[in-house]
Design a protein around this motif. Structure first.
Motif, PDB file in Angstrom:
ATOM      1  N   SER A   1      -9.899  -4.371  -0.203  1.00 42.63           N
ATOM      2  CA  SER A   1      -9.234  -5.341   0.671  1.00 42.63           C
ATOM      3  C   SER A   1      -8.247  -4.663   1.618  1.00 42.63           C
ATOM      4  O   SER A   1      -7.026  -4.798   1.477  1.00 42.63           O
ATOM      5  CB  SER A   1      -8.523  -6.408  -0.166  1.00 42.63           C
ATOM      6  OG  SER A   1      -9.440  -7.155  -0.921  1.00 42.63           O
TER       7      SER A   1
ATOM      8  N   THR B   1      -9.819 -10.881   4.279  1.00 47.85           N
ATOM      9  CA  THR B   1     -11.255 -10.591   4.151  1.00 47.85           C
ATOM     10  C   THR B   1     -12.103 -11.819   4.439  1.00 47.85           C
ATOM     11  O   THR B   1     -13.290 -11.693   4.758  1.00 47.85           O
ATOM     12  CB  THR B   1     -11.591 -10.052   2.743  1.00 47.85           C
ATOM     13  OG1 THR B   1     -11.361 -11.063   1.760  1.00 47.85           O
ATOM     14  CG2 THR B   1     -10.776  -8.811   2.419  1.00 47.85           C
TER      15      THR B   1
ATOM     16  N   LYS C   1     -10.756  -5.964   6.495  1.00 48.86           N
ATOM     17  CA  LYS C   1     -11.773  -4.966   6.126  1.00 48.86           C
ATOM     18  C   LYS C   1     -11.924  -3.878   7.190  1.00 48.86           C
ATOM     19  O   LYS C   1     -12.994  -3.301   7.349  1.00 48.86           O
ATOM     20  CB  LYS C   1     -13.119  -5.620   5.827  1.00 48.86           C
ATOM     21  CG  LYS C   1     -13.159  -6.354   4.505  1.00 48.86           C
ATOM     22  CD  LYS C   1     -14.586  -6.526   4.040  1.00 48.86           C
ATOM     23  CE  LYS C   1     -14.612  -7.064   2.631  1.00 48.86           C
ATOM     24  NZ  LYS C   1     -15.983  -7.264   2.155  1.00 48.86           N
TER      25      LYS C   1
ATOM     26  N   GLU D   1      -5.969  -9.409   1.118  1.00 52.89           N
ATOM     27  CA  GLU D   1      -7.119 -10.023   0.435  1.00 52.89           C
ATOM     28  C   GLU D   1      -7.564 -11.284   1.173  1.00 52.89           C
ATOM     29  O   GLU D   1      -8.759 -11.510   1.370  1.00 52.89           O
ATOM     30  CB  GLU D   1      -6.768 -10.356  -1.009  1.00 52.89           C
ATOM     31  CG  GLU D   1      -7.952 -10.903  -1.800  1.00 52.89           C
ATOM     32  CD  GLU D   1      -7.669 -11.039  -3.276  1.00 52.89           C
ATOM     33  OE1 GLU D   1      -8.532 -11.597  -3.977  1.00 52.89           O
ATOM     34  OE2 GLU D   1      -6.604 -10.594  -3.739  1.00 52.89           O
TER      35      GLU D   1
END
Length: 316
Positions: free
Chosen positions: A16, A63, A20, A60
């Protein structure tokens, strides 16, 4: 899977990094338009801690918006934002030394300086709002900047019980810099971390303060008209500037805040009218939001704002 088959690379697969995008651990080798730095520091908090986990949560969440590198098409604007020609790298986190504010802040400052030296746009993910202090220090050789602050709290405390570098102090520390030409503070409301003398000092030192209700009364273009024309803009976004009904994951929630499009349209106007030289987004404390929507909001705001910035650069 064979080597000739491209990976689908769904959001829940892989490492993550922000959006990305490539990870660049060597701060001497940053070659990008944007460099994202995590500042997982929350020793400056006065109430609920936990913003040290903000960078990890926002990465995170980002993403979710990482389906390939072809950019994102916005049908309202009839525009594809953040296409492959915008180079974004994630340079990891500044090293944080527990209980040591000054060393931790110095490490954050070093990261921002490395990004600026590389000619990239720094995007710093906090952490509590005190991380803005080292971010602004790093601009001491960059020429004048004007700060746009989106926040529930004025954060203009001078010294409280000897504390000068907590999350209630950053805008006071910024206003003291001779290269900070002024501050436009949007969303300030209700019970604040700053007493009346702090508000009085803020106005004397060039702070234009608008509550959420005042922003709504003025409208987007009215707010944008109050930002000095031609100013180079550093934007600091405290997630508690948003209403906790959509951003509960923060240490000091304050009801009556902004909704998503209110902030987005102001950011789009700033990108259209000004050169944006730096961004930080702070105070995401993910443990207070089991839905993860606060971190998703933060990631979405940052990615959209970056899209606006580089689209506007291409139009100039």
């Amino acid at each position: 899977m064979t080597t000739s088959t491209p990976r689908l690379n769904l959001p829940f697969v892989g490492i993550s990094t922000f959006g990305k995008r490539p990870y660049q651990p060597d701060w001497e080798a940053i070659a990008a338009d944007v460099a994202v730095l995590g500042a997982p520091f929350d020793f400056g908090t006065q109430f609920r801690a936990g913003a040290r986990f903000g960078p990890r949560a926002v990465r995170e969440a980002s993403t979710l918006f990482s389906f390939g590198l072809g950019g994102a098409y916005d049908h309202e604007d009839d525009c594809t934002y953040l296409a492959e020609d915008v180079r974004i790298v994630d340079i990891g986190d500044a090293d944080i030394v527990h209980t040591d504010t000054e060393t931790s802040h110095a490490n954050i400052e070093a990261g921002v300086r490395a990004i600026l030296k590389a000619g990239a746009l720094p995007v710093v993910i906090g952490g509590d709002h005190s991380v803005n202090i080292p971010c602004i220090r790093a601009f001491d050789d960059q020429g004048p900047i004007h700060i746009v602050q989106i926040d529930a709290h004025l954060d203009f405390v001078d010294v409280r019980h000897g504390v000068r570098h907590g999350h209630g102090n950053p805008m006071r520390r910024a206003a003291e810099k001779d290269y900070v030409s002024g501050i436009t503070a949007l969303g300030i409301r209700n019970v604040s971390s700053t007493a009346k003398d702090g508000y009085d000092a803020a106005r004397v030192m060039g702070d234009d303060i608008l509550s959420v209700r005042q922003v709504r009364k003025l409208g987007t273009e009215g707010v944008l008209a109050r930002i000095p024309k031609g100013a180079r803009i550093y934007v600091t976004i405290d997630i508690d500037g948003f209403c906790p009904s959509i951003a509960p994951g923060t240490g000091t929630p304050s009801h009556g805040g902004f909704l998503y499009y209110e902030v987005l349209e102001i950011l789009q106007g700033i990108a259209r009218d000004h050169e944006v030289v730096g961004i930080d987004l702070v105070e995401v404390a993910p443990d207070y939001d089991p839905t993860q929507s606060t971190a998703i909001l933060a990631a979405q705001v940052l990615l959209n704002f970056l899209g606006f910035i580089f689209h506007a650069r291409g139009q100039r």
